[in-house]
Design a protein around this motif. Structure first.
Motif, PDB file in Angstrom:
ATOM      1  N   CYS A   1      -6.954  13.712   2.134  1.00 14.47           N
ATOM      2  CA  CYS A   1      -7.508  13.223   0.873  1.00 14.47           C
ATOM      3  C   CYS A   1      -7.850  11.747   1.055  1.00 14.47           C
ATOM      4  CB  CYS A   1      -6.491  13.391  -0.249  1.00 14.47           C
ATOM      5  SG  CYS A   1      -6.018  15.116  -0.542  1.00 14.47           S
ATOM      6  N   THR A   2      -8.879  11.301   0.354  1.00 11.84           N
ATOM      7  CA  THR A   2      -9.331   9.923   0.451  1.00 11.84           C
ATOM      8  C   THR A   2      -9.013   9.192  -0.837  1.00 11.84           C
ATOM      9  OG1 THR A   2     -11.155  10.660   1.859  1.00 11.84           O
ATOM     10  CG2 THR A   2     -11.356   8.479   0.885  1.00 11.84           C
ATOM     11  N   GLN A   3      -8.471   7.991  -0.707  1.00 10.97           N
ATOM     12  CA  GLN A   3      -8.112   7.190  -1.864  1.00 10.97           C
ATOM     13  C   GLN A   3      -9.375   6.674  -2.546  1.00 10.97           C
ATOM     14  OE1 GLN A   3      -5.872   3.577  -0.956  1.00 10.97           O
ATOM     15  NE2 GLN A   3      -4.269   4.331  -2.310  1.00 10.97           N
ATOM     16  N   CYS A   4      -9.403   6.725  -3.878  1.00 13.49           N
ATOM     17  CA  CYS A   4     -10.539   6.182  -4.631  1.00 13.49           C
ATOM     18  C   CYS A   4     -10.609   4.670  -4.433  1.00 13.49           C
ATOM     19  CB  CYS A   4     -10.389   6.490  -6.121  1.00 13.49           C
ATOM     20  SG  CYS A   4     -10.573   8.232  -6.526  1.00 13.49           S
ATOM     21  N   GLU A   5     -11.819   4.154  -4.333  1.00 12.74           N
ATOM     22  CA  GLU A   5     -12.028   2.720  -4.181  1.00 12.74           C
ATOM     23  C   GLU A   5     -11.736   2.005  -5.496  1.00 12.74           C
ATOM     24  OE1 GLU A   5     -12.768   1.048  -1.389  1.00 12.74           O
ATOM     25  OE2 GLU A   5     -12.696   2.938  -0.290  1.00 12.74           O
ATOM     26  N   SER A   6     -11.512   0.702  -5.433  1.00  9.21           N
ATOM     27  CA  SER A   6     -11.339  -0.108  -6.639  1.00  9.21           C
ATOM     28  C   SER A   6     -12.562   0.060  -7.534  1.00  9.21           C
ATOM     29  CB  SER A   6     -11.180  -1.581  -6.272  1.00  9.21           C
ATOM     30  OG  SER A   6     -10.014  -1.765  -5.504  1.00  9.21           O
ATOM     31  N   GLY A   7     -12.326   0.143  -8.830  1.00 10.38           N
ATOM     32  CA  GLY A   7     -13.416   0.330  -9.788  1.00 10.38           C
ATOM     33  C   GLY A   7     -13.717   1.795 -10.067  1.00 10.38           C
ATOM     34  N   THR A   8     -12.968   2.693  -9.406  1.00  7.59           N
ATOM     35  CA  THR A   8     -13.124   4.130  -9.631  1.00  7.59           C
ATOM     36  C   THR A   8     -11.749   4.763  -9.794  1.00  7.59           C
ATOM     37  OG1 THR A   8     -13.052   4.757  -7.291  1.00  7.59           O
ATOM     38  CG2 THR A   8     -15.219   4.164  -8.194  1.00  7.59           C
ATOM     39  N   TYR A   9     -11.722   6.020 -10.219  1.00  5.96           N
ATOM     40  CA  TYR A   9     -10.452   6.724 -10.401  1.00  5.96           C
ATOM     41  C   TYR A   9     -10.647   8.225 -10.258  1.00  5.96           C
ATOM     42  CZ  TYR A   9     -12.064   8.111 -15.061  1.00  5.96           C
ATOM     43  OH  TYR A   9     -12.765   8.670 -16.099  1.00  5.96           O
ATOM     44  N   ALA A  10      -9.547   8.925 -10.051  1.00  3.71           N
ATOM     45  CA  ALA A  10      -9.522  10.396 -10.022  1.00  3.71           C
ATOM     46  C   ALA A  10      -8.341  10.796 -10.910  1.00  3.71           C
ATOM     47  CB  ALA A  10      -9.349  10.923  -8.610  1.00  3.71           C
TER      48      ALA A  10
ATOM     49  N   LYS B   1      -7.442   0.127  -6.239  1.00  8.98           N
ATOM     50  CA  LYS B   1      -7.674   1.228  -5.304  1.00  8.98           C
ATOM     51  C   LYS B   1      -6.655   2.350  -5.534  1.00  8.98           C
ATOM     52  CE  LYS B   1      -8.771   1.899  -0.482  1.00  8.98           C
ATOM     53  NZ  LYS B   1      -9.087   1.238   0.768  1.00  8.98           N
ATOM     54  N   GLY B   2      -7.115   3.609  -5.514  1.00  8.47           N
ATOM     55  CA  GLY B   2      -6.228   4.764  -5.605  1.00  8.47           C
ATOM     56  C   GLY B   2      -5.631   5.009  -6.983  1.00  8.47           C
ATOM     57  N   GLU B   3      -6.328   4.662  -8.021  1.00 10.46           N
ATOM     58  CA  GLU B   3      -5.795   4.795  -9.382  1.00 10.46           C
ATOM     59  C   GLU B   3      -6.176   6.134 -10.010  1.00 10.46           C
ATOM     60  OE1 GLU B   3      -3.699   2.723 -10.869  1.00 10.46           O
ATOM     61  OE2 GLU B   3      -3.752   1.337  -9.174  1.00 10.46           O
ATOM     62  N   LYS B   4      -5.338   6.584 -10.954  1.00  9.99           N
ATOM     63  CA  LYS B   4      -5.608   7.832 -11.669  1.00  9.99           C
ATOM     64  C   LYS B   4      -6.292   7.592 -13.003  1.00  9.99           C
ATOM     65  CE  LYS B   4      -1.054   8.257 -13.795  1.00  9.99           C
ATOM     66  NZ  LYS B   4       0.089   9.133 -13.974  1.00  9.99           N
ATOM     67  N   GLU B   5      -6.400   6.329 -13.417  1.00 12.07           N
ATOM     68  CA  GLU B   5      -7.126   5.990 -14.641  1.00 12.07           C
ATOM     69  C   GLU B   5      -7.539   4.527 -14.587  1.00 12.07           C
ATOM     70  OE1 GLU B   5      -3.348   4.983 -17.544  1.00 12.07           O
ATOM     71  OE2 GLU B   5      -4.178   6.989 -17.574  1.00 12.07           O
ATOM     72  N   CYS B   6      -8.498   4.169 -15.448  1.00  9.69           N
ATOM     73  CA  CYS B   6      -8.938   2.784 -15.561  1.00  9.69           C
ATOM     74  C   CYS B   6      -8.194   2.137 -16.724  1.00  9.69           C
ATOM     75  CB  CYS B   6     -10.451   2.727 -15.811  1.00  9.69           C
ATOM     76  SG  CYS B   6     -11.423   3.412 -14.452  1.00  9.69           S
ATOM     77  N   GLU B   7      -7.895   0.870 -16.563  1.00 10.22           N
ATOM     78  CA  GLU B   7      -7.185   0.112 -17.590  1.00 10.22           C
ATOM     79  C   GLU B   7      -8.186  -0.705 -18.401  1.00 10.22           C
ATOM     80  OE1 GLU B   7      -3.896   0.227 -18.140  1.00 10.22           O
ATOM     81  OE2 GLU B   7      -3.607   1.627 -16.480  1.00 10.22           O
ATOM     82  N   PRO B   8      -7.922  -0.873 -19.708  1.00  6.30           N
ATOM     83  CA  PRO B   8      -8.802  -1.737 -20.500  1.00  6.30           C
ATOM     84  C   PRO B   8      -8.543  -3.209 -20.167  1.00  6.30           C
ATOM     85  CG  PRO B   8      -7.002  -0.904 -21.851  1.00  6.30           C
ATOM     86  CD  PRO B   8      -6.887  -0.240 -20.509  1.00  6.30           C
ATOM     87  N   CYS B   9      -9.575  -4.010 -20.258  1.00  3.89           N
ATOM     88  CA  CYS B   9      -9.413  -5.447 -20.040  1.00  3.89           C
ATOM     89  C   CYS B   9      -8.571  -6.026 -21.182  1.00  3.89           C
ATOM     90  CB  CYS B   9     -10.777  -6.140 -20.021  1.00  3.89           C
ATOM     91  SG  CYS B   9     -11.807  -5.676 -18.614  1.00  3.89           S
ATOM     92  N   LYS B  10      -7.760  -7.017 -20.860  1.00  2.00           N
ATOM     93  CA  LYS B  10      -6.918  -7.674 -21.859  1.00  2.00           C
ATOM     94  C   LYS B  10      -7.777  -8.585 -22.737  1.00  2.00           C
ATOM     95  CE  LYS B  10      -2.721  -7.547 -19.060  1.00  2.00           C
ATOM     96  NZ  LYS B  10      -2.481  -6.184 -19.294  1.00  2.00           N
ATOM     97  N   VAL B  11      -7.249  -9.000 -23.859  1.00  2.87           N
ATOM     98  CA  VAL B  11      -7.938  -9.892 -24.794  1.00  2.87           C
ATOM     99  C   VAL B  11      -8.370 -11.155 -24.050  1.00  2.87           C
ATOM    100  CG1 VAL B  11      -7.689 -11.273 -26.895  1.00  2.87           C
ATOM    101  CG2 VAL B  11      -6.645  -9.015 -26.764  1.00  2.87           C
TER     102      VAL B  11
END
Length: 139
Positions: free
Chosen positions: A85-94, A114-124
């Protein structure tokens, strides 16, 4: 009788009256052959198989496998027969195990490492203007 202790060649037991099928993760071109070969990476087989099958999209195997493993969240196997399996690049998710065919770009206002399962919202006070952001920047 086949002794599966050798990776490529079976051992014939003296005085055998029958042959045994190859074990799972191995194959032979001939039914009940004395030679069993390992399934290569990206494939799998059940016991007694005459060939190895490719892992489906979203799964992988390191070889000599009886089944393929699902990719964990944050990773993908985007084509059949993947050895890893290939890790998702930064700015992407699976998002979910073994179901993502490709990594998904984060939407505007969100980011991922890199390798995230979701994207986080930007802080205030921070912003990510474009899709596929690896980080947020100050306004």
């Amino acid at each position: 009788v086949i002794d599966g202790t050798n990776d490529t060649d079976a051992i014939i037991v003296e005085g055998a009256t029958s042959c045994a099928p190859c074990s799972a993760g191995k194959f032979t071109k001939y039914n009940y052959s004395f030679v069993c070969n390992d399934c290569p990476p990206g494939t799998y087989s059940g016991a007694g198989s005459s060939s190895c099958s490719q892992c489906p999209v979203g799964k992988s195997s390191i070889g000599r496998s009886s089944e393929c493993a699902q990719c964990p969240s944050g990773m993908v196997a985007g084509e059949e027969g993947s050895a890893q399996c290939t890790q998702c690049e930064s700015g992407t998710y699976a998002p979910t195990n073994g179901t993502a065919v490709e990594c998904i770009r984060c939407g505007p206002g969100r980011y991922s490492g890199k390798g995230e399962k979701e994207c986080e919202p930007c802080k205030v006070g921070m912003v990510a203007k474009d899709e596929g952001s690896a980080q947020c920047t100050q306004c």
